[in-house]
Design a protein around this motif. Sequence first.
Motif, PDB file in Angstrom:
ATOM      1  N   THR A  61      48.345 -18.197 -22.253  1.00 55.84           N
ATOM      2  CA  THR A  61      49.519 -18.502 -22.984  1.00 55.84           C
ATOM      3  C   THR A  61      50.908 -18.549 -22.277  1.00 55.84           C
ATOM      4  N   MET A  62      50.989 -18.111 -21.089  1.00 54.50           N
ATOM      5  CA  MET A  62      51.937 -18.206 -20.263  1.00 54.50           C
ATOM      6  C   MET A  62      52.239 -19.182 -19.036  1.00 54.50           C
ATOM      7  N   ALA A  63      53.333 -19.453 -18.849  1.00 57.67           N
ATOM      8  CA  ALA A  63      53.597 -20.275 -17.685  1.00 57.67           C
ATOM      9  C   ALA A  63      53.291 -19.401 -16.466  1.00 57.67           C
ATOM     10  N   PRO A  64      52.654 -20.127 -15.437  1.00 60.34           N
ATOM     11  CA  PRO A  64      52.414 -21.629 -15.204  1.00 60.34           C
ATOM     12  C   PRO A  64      51.247 -21.982 -15.950  1.00 60.34           C
ATOM     13  N   ALA A  65      50.322 -21.197 -16.602  1.00 63.10           N
ATOM     14  CA  ALA A  65      49.091 -21.950 -17.057  1.00 63.10           C
ATOM     15  C   ALA A  65      49.375 -22.885 -17.914  1.00 63.10           C
ATOM     16  N   SER A 139      60.959   2.237 -10.457  1.00 55.77           N
ATOM     17  CA  SER A 139      60.582   1.579  -9.517  1.00 55.77           C
ATOM     18  C   SER A 139      59.098   0.942  -9.875  1.00 55.77           C
ATOM     19  N   THR A 140      58.320   1.634 -10.498  1.00 56.24           N
ATOM     20  CA  THR A 140      56.953   1.093 -10.837  1.00 56.24           C
ATOM     21  C   THR A 140      57.288   0.434 -12.095  1.00 56.24           C
ATOM     22  N   VAL A 141      58.032   0.480 -12.939  1.00 54.63           N
ATOM     23  CA  VAL A 141      58.517  -0.382 -14.267  1.00 54.63           C
ATOM     24  C   VAL A 141      58.980  -1.802 -13.522  1.00 54.63           C
ATOM     25  N   ILE A 142      59.989  -1.682 -12.601  1.00 54.13           N
ATOM     26  CA  ILE A 142      60.596  -2.734 -12.102  1.00 54.13           C
ATOM     27  C   ILE A 142      59.658  -3.655 -11.338  1.00 54.13           C
ATOM     28  N   TYR A 143      58.643  -2.920 -10.558  1.00 59.71           N
ATOM     29  CA  TYR A 143      57.767  -3.557  -9.595  1.00 59.71           C
ATOM     30  C   TYR A 143      56.850  -4.470 -10.820  1.00 59.71           C
ATOM     31  N   LEU A 144      56.168  -4.008 -11.704  1.00 59.19           N
ATOM     32  CA  LEU A 144      55.379  -4.874 -12.537  1.00 59.19           C
ATOM     33  C   LEU A 144      56.035  -5.731 -13.538  1.00 59.19           C
ATOM     34  N   LEU A 145      57.369  -5.667 -13.641  1.00 58.84           N
ATOM     35  CA  LEU A 145      58.091  -6.412 -14.417  1.00 58.84           C
ATOM     36  C   LEU A 145      58.513  -7.571 -13.508  1.00 58.84           C
ATOM     37  N   GLY A 146      58.975  -7.329 -12.324  1.00 63.11           N
ATOM     38  CA  GLY A 146      59.153  -8.473 -11.355  1.00 63.11           C
ATOM     39  C   GLY A 146      58.116  -9.115 -10.856  1.00 63.11           C
ATOM     40  N   TRP A 147      56.825  -8.602 -10.925  1.00 58.75           N
ATOM     41  CA  TRP A 147      55.519  -9.165 -10.520  1.00 58.75           C
ATOM     42  C   TRP A 147      55.306 -10.210 -11.894  1.00 58.75           C
ATOM     43  N   THR A 150      57.970 -13.300 -11.741  1.00 61.02           N
ATOM     44  CA  THR A 150      57.864 -14.273 -10.831  1.00 61.02           C
ATOM     45  C   THR A 150      56.554 -14.875 -10.738  1.00 61.02           C
ATOM     46  N   LEU A 151      55.632 -14.865 -11.676  1.00 60.57           N
ATOM     47  CA  LEU A 151      54.382 -15.449 -11.943  1.00 60.57           C
ATOM     48  C   LEU A 151      54.453 -16.859 -11.600  1.00 60.57           C
ATOM     49  N   PRO A 152      55.351 -17.680 -12.336  1.00 54.19           N
ATOM     50  CA  PRO A 152      55.410 -19.097 -12.209  1.00 54.19           C
ATOM     51  C   PRO A 152      55.580 -19.666 -10.783  1.00 54.19           C
ATOM     52  N   LEU A 153      56.020 -18.878 -10.026  1.00 55.50           N
ATOM     53  CA  LEU A 153      56.432 -19.333  -8.927  1.00 55.50           C
ATOM     54  C   LEU A 153      55.374 -19.288  -7.999  1.00 55.50           C
ATOM     55  N   TRP A 154      54.287 -18.727  -8.305  1.00 61.25           N
ATOM     56  CA  TRP A 154      52.946 -18.715  -7.584  1.00 61.25           C
ATOM     57  C   TRP A 154      52.289 -20.297  -7.235  1.00 61.25           C
ATOM     58  N   ILE A 156      54.167 -22.615  -6.252  1.00 60.18           N
ATOM     59  CA  ILE A 156      54.796 -23.109  -4.884  1.00 60.18           C
ATOM     60  C   ILE A 156      53.812 -22.618  -3.827  1.00 60.18           C
ATOM     61  N   PRO A 157      53.407 -23.461  -2.877  1.00 57.93           N
ATOM     62  CA  PRO A 157      52.372 -23.215  -1.823  1.00 57.93           C
ATOM     63  C   PRO A 157      52.836 -22.082  -0.949  1.00 57.93           C
ATOM     64  N   GLY A 158      52.453 -21.182  -0.784  1.00 58.02           N
ATOM     65  CA  GLY A 158      52.461 -19.828  -0.010  1.00 58.02           C
ATOM     66  C   GLY A 158      53.022 -18.590  -0.818  1.00 58.02           C
ATOM     67  N   LEU A 159      53.980 -18.827  -1.792  1.00 64.15           N
ATOM     68  CA  LEU A 159      54.225 -18.145  -2.647  1.00 64.15           C
ATOM     69  C   LEU A 159      53.377 -16.934  -3.415  1.00 64.15           C
ATOM     70  N   ALA A 160      52.016 -17.480  -3.563  1.00 68.88           N
ATOM     71  CA  ALA A 160      51.270 -16.626  -4.120  1.00 68.88           C
ATOM     72  C   ALA A 160      50.847 -15.663  -3.430  1.00 68.88           C
TER      73      ALA A 160
END
Length: 263
Positions: A61-65, A139-147, A150-154, A156-160
């Motif tokens: 239900t989320m981008a980029p799906a 740092s754990t919260v920022i890491y998981l939220l950032g992950w 940035t999911l829609p950017l996956w 883009i070739p290579g960024l995944a």
Amino acid sequence: MHRRGIVLDLIFVTRVFWRSLTVVRNPALWKLLMMPVAVAIGVFVLLLATALQPLAGQFETMAPATWLVGIGWTGLAGVFAWVAAWLMLFAISYACAALFSGLVIVSRLVDWLGKSTYPQVRRHGSDRVLQSVWVSVSSTVIYLLGWLMTLPLWLIPGLAFVLPVGWLAWFNARTLAFDALTNYADDAEIRNLRRQYRGSFFVLGAVGALMAHIPILGFFAASLTALMFAVAAMEVLSLARGQRDGAGEVVEGEVIVTGSRLR
């Protein structure tokens, strides 16, 4: 100057990596190193049984799906959602193991290194439990939220590949560098060394991030990364304090002083 800094970072990280391989041969360390492994496997199995399908459904239900569904690539959208769910499980299990390592294991590894392999490094720090908890948890919260963000950017070739490794490298450097320095460094040393060796710590975090994405080895990545940061902390403290006697190698319980220091 920037290129020279990158070269020095790589030389330093290579030095730390090989010294960590030397130290890790000591059986006494594995009592500590297996604890984060147990955490990583336990969290992963629990999430696999309870959260994989709900996560895959949420990612659909989320981008980029949703973007892929919009252009008619429904099958690819489903594959992406399941892959993202699997990787999210790995990310959460690694984050829990790394959080455990930072709060419980790293200080013990540093103390062990200080007594056996780096006897020339004197303890000037103190237990900063609340500060360590804040750095690790935030740092754990920022890491998981950032992950997730940035999911829609996956798409883009290579960024995944680049984005998960980059986020994990940042997470390792931010949490483990502080935790490894806290017991042996005073406030000024922690502040200065984290700034001075920012690039080296990030590259070291990237090595740990790459290990985390290798099947099977990934479960050991948090432990091995914690050990590398413990070794790195003792190295930079010894360098900063002008101690020219190299790090010792532990051979059958003995400390042998070897090597000259990188300048």
